[in-house]
Structure formats: structure tokens, C-alpha cells
Design a protein around this motif. Sequence first.
Motif, PDB file in Angstrom:
ATOM      1  N   ARG A 128       0.158  -7.123 -18.711  1.00 35.06           N
ATOM      2  CA  ARG A 128      -1.225  -7.082 -18.003  1.00 35.06           C
ATOM      3  C   ARG A 128      -1.713  -8.394 -17.743  1.00 35.06           C
ATOM      4  NH1 ARG A 128      -4.638  -2.608 -21.435  1.00 35.06           N
ATOM      5  NH2 ARG A 128      -3.184  -0.883 -21.288  1.00 35.06           N
ATOM      6  N   LEU A 129      -1.419  -9.488 -18.373  1.00 35.44           N
ATOM      7  CA  LEU A 129      -2.220 -10.754 -18.392  1.00 35.44           C
ATOM      8  C   LEU A 129      -1.298 -12.039 -17.925  1.00 35.44           C
ATOM      9  CD1 LEU A 129      -3.892 -10.796 -21.850  1.00 35.44           C
ATOM     10  CD2 LEU A 129      -4.869 -10.684 -19.563  1.00 35.44           C
ATOM     11  N   CYS A 130      -0.183 -11.738 -18.131  1.00 33.35           N
ATOM     12  CA  CYS A 130       0.958 -12.955 -17.787  1.00 33.35           C
ATOM     13  C   CYS A 130       2.235 -12.205 -17.326  1.00 33.35           C
ATOM     14  CB  CYS A 130       1.151 -13.972 -18.864  1.00 33.35           C
ATOM     15  SG  CYS A 130      -0.497 -14.728 -19.461  1.00 33.35           S
TER      16      CYS A 130
ATOM     17  N   ASN B 115      -3.563 -15.918 -24.774  1.00 35.38           N
ATOM     18  CA  ASN B 115      -5.181 -16.009 -25.328  1.00 35.38           C
ATOM     19  C   ASN B 115      -6.024 -16.628 -23.979  1.00 35.38           C
ATOM     20  OD1 ASN B 115      -5.751 -15.253 -28.038  1.00 35.38           O
ATOM     21  ND2 ASN B 115      -3.895 -16.677 -28.351  1.00 35.38           N
ATOM     22  N   ARG B 116      -5.437 -17.768 -23.366  1.00 36.69           N
ATOM     23  CA  ARG B 116      -6.228 -18.543 -22.327  1.00 36.69           C
ATOM     24  C   ARG B 116      -6.169 -17.268 -21.189  1.00 36.69           C
ATOM     25  NH1 ARG B 116      -3.252 -22.743 -24.060  1.00 36.69           N
ATOM     26  NH2 ARG B 116      -1.369 -22.214 -22.459  1.00 36.69           N
ATOM     27  N   ALA B 117      -5.530 -16.446 -20.984  1.00 38.34           N
ATOM     28  CA  ALA B 117      -5.576 -15.529 -19.842  1.00 38.34           C
ATOM     29  C   ALA B 117      -6.694 -14.559 -20.175  1.00 38.34           C
ATOM     30  CB  ALA B 117      -4.050 -14.913 -19.792  1.00 38.34           C
TER      31      ALA B 117
ATOM     32  N   ARG C 197     -10.213 -13.686 -18.506  1.00 34.41           N
ATOM     33  CA  ARG C 197     -10.638 -12.617 -18.091  1.00 34.41           C
ATOM     34  C   ARG C 197     -11.953 -12.014 -18.602  1.00 34.41           C
ATOM     35  NH1 ARG C 197      -6.578  -7.636 -17.237  1.00 34.41           N
ATOM     36  NH2 ARG C 197      -5.557  -9.055 -15.845  1.00 34.41           N
ATOM     37  N   VAL C 198     -12.190 -12.264 -20.041  1.00 32.60           N
ATOM     38  CA  VAL C 198     -13.455 -12.324 -20.562  1.00 32.60           C
ATOM     39  C   VAL C 198     -14.611 -12.810 -19.740  1.00 32.60           C
ATOM     40  CG1 VAL C 198     -14.812 -12.175 -22.522  1.00 32.60           C
ATOM     41  CG2 VAL C 198     -12.494 -11.403 -22.588  1.00 32.60           C
TER      42      VAL C 198
ATOM     43  N   LEU D 299     -17.640 -11.308 -17.449  1.00 26.47           N
ATOM     44  CA  LEU D 299     -19.104 -11.812 -17.862  1.00 26.47           C
ATOM     45  C   LEU D 299     -19.810 -12.017 -16.444  1.00 26.47           C
ATOM     46  CD1 LEU D 299     -21.204 -12.033 -19.980  1.00 26.47           C
ATOM     47  CD2 LEU D 299     -20.187 -14.459 -20.051  1.00 26.47           C
ATOM     48  N   ARG D 300     -19.184 -12.893 -15.729  1.00 21.69           N
ATOM     49  CA  ARG D 300     -19.740 -13.405 -14.571  1.00 21.69           C
ATOM     50  C   ARG D 300     -19.863 -12.293 -13.541  1.00 21.69           C
ATOM     51  NH1 ARG D 300     -16.282 -17.621 -15.368  1.00 21.69           N
ATOM     52  NH2 ARG D 300     -14.686 -16.747 -14.052  1.00 21.69           N
ATOM     53  N   MET D 301     -19.081 -11.152 -13.715  1.00 19.56           N
ATOM     54  CA  MET D 301     -19.442  -9.979 -12.665  1.00 19.56           C
ATOM     55  C   MET D 301     -20.410  -9.249 -13.147  1.00 19.56           C
ATOM     56  SD  MET D 301     -15.504  -8.816 -12.155  1.00 19.56           S
ATOM     57  CE  MET D 301     -15.862  -7.241 -11.500  1.00 19.56           C
ATOM     58  N   THR D 302     -20.799  -9.178 -14.515  1.00 21.65           N
ATOM     59  CA  THR D 302     -21.871  -8.422 -15.022  1.00 21.65           C
ATOM     60  C   THR D 302     -23.275  -9.089 -14.715  1.00 21.65           C
ATOM     61  OG1 THR D 302     -21.473  -9.140 -17.007  1.00 21.65           O
ATOM     62  CG2 THR D 302     -20.729  -7.228 -16.563  1.00 21.65           C
ATOM     63  N   GLU D 303     -23.214 -10.349 -14.643  1.00 22.36           N
ATOM     64  CA  GLU D 303     -24.370 -11.502 -14.635  1.00 22.36           C
ATOM     65  C   GLU D 303     -24.518 -11.153 -13.037  1.00 22.36           C
ATOM     66  OE1 GLU D 303     -23.250 -14.921 -15.852  1.00 22.36           O
ATOM     67  OE2 GLU D 303     -23.865 -14.841 -17.738  1.00 22.36           O
ATOM     68  N   THR D 304     -23.968 -11.038 -12.142  1.00 17.77           N
ATOM     69  CA  THR D 304     -24.170 -11.153 -10.542  1.00 17.77           C
ATOM     70  C   THR D 304     -24.271  -9.443 -10.095  1.00 17.77           C
ATOM     71  OG1 THR D 304     -21.845 -10.655  -9.959  1.00 17.77           O
ATOM     72  CG2 THR D 304     -22.743 -13.247 -10.262  1.00 17.77           C
ATOM     73  N   ALA D 305     -24.282  -8.627 -10.859  1.00 17.71           N
ATOM     74  CA  ALA D 305     -24.296  -7.200 -10.479  1.00 17.71           C
ATOM     75  C   ALA D 305     -25.762  -7.095 -10.332  1.00 17.71           C
ATOM     76  CB  ALA D 305     -23.734  -6.274 -11.414  1.00 17.71           C
ATOM     77  N   PRO D 306     -26.277  -6.112  -9.266  1.00 22.26           N
ATOM     78  CA  PRO D 306     -27.809  -5.820  -9.174  1.00 22.26           C
ATOM     79  C   PRO D 306     -28.352  -5.105 -10.261  1.00 22.26           C
ATOM     80  CG  PRO D 306     -26.334  -4.990  -7.305  1.00 22.26           C
ATOM     81  CD  PRO D 306     -25.358  -5.591  -8.295  1.00 22.26           C
TER      82      PRO D 306
END
Length: 166
Positions: free
Chosen positions: A124-126, A148-150, A154-155, A159-166
Motif C-alpha cells: 500500500r505504501l511503497c 514509517n516515512r511513507a 500519508r497521515v 490531515l491537510r485534506m481535512t483542514e481544507t475541506a469545507p
Amino acid sequence: MQPPETRKPAAGQAAGSSGASKGWDRIDHQDHTTSANIVQESGGNSNERQQMPNSHVTYSSKCYVTVCVGCDDMFQTSRRDQMTCTGACRVRAHRNGSMTRRKAVCAITKAEPVTLGWAMALSRLCPHLEPAMLAGELEFEDIMPDLNRAFVARVYEALRMTETAP
């Protein structure tokens, strides 16, 4: 064979007192010295001890990314053998049979049950690291920092997607 872990008093301490709160009496399993001995070897100056690298003390900083057997979500853990993200998922996995299925698959392949979760996280990640894993060029311990970095990336993306959601 490794010698048993022993505790020695830190410089300037009585034999009955413990320096465990300062972490001065942990043993390095590679050279069997304590950081208290390092202080004594440096002339007993505790200020010099603080400037010495932490490579003389053993810490468990491993972090594993795996996929939960119960809910199929990815999670981070410091335990190498943890297969579920919560106790509720552990109960769910036993009740719905997914834990039994994972252990049966691993019994056939002669792999540890936890490695299946690591492999799912890897895909899923790499996914670009899968060919090297399959060829035997890499081990899971080698790629865990990349996972871990990936995972953290993704986290933060979520988080950015939830902050920009209306």
C-alpha cells in the motif's frame, strides 16, 4: 551468550540508590559498559556525560507499520508482534475468523503472522520496494524506516485534506 542485565550505581551514588530515573545505569549490550562507567572514565564530570553520544546506551526505538487484522487499517506500533490496532479489533479478528485465516496462511508459507501485515503495508505504501523484497535483496527490517516515512506522509496528507475541506 549475553550476560544478565545488572545495575551499577552512577558516579557519586551509594550502592543502595538507583540512577534509573536519569537513565545512567542502562547497559549497552554490545560492549557491556554503563553510561555511569562512561562518566567515571571521563573524570566523573557529569557535564561531559551529557555531551557524549547516546550510542553507548541501548534504546528501543523500533517502530513498525502494519495492517490490522480486525479492521484492515494501517497503524504504527513499537511491538514487533502486534497484529491489531486495538483490543476491540483483536476481539473482532478472533470472532470473525480473520485471525485464524491469517495464521493458517502463515502456517502454510512458514512465515510469521505479523509479516503478512507488513507485506500488506508495503504494497500500500511503497510498492516500488516489492521487487527487491521478492528478490531477497531487502528484509523487512531494512525497509521499515521507508514504510514509517511513507505512513507519516500519508497521515499528514489526510490531515491537510481535512483542514481544507469545507
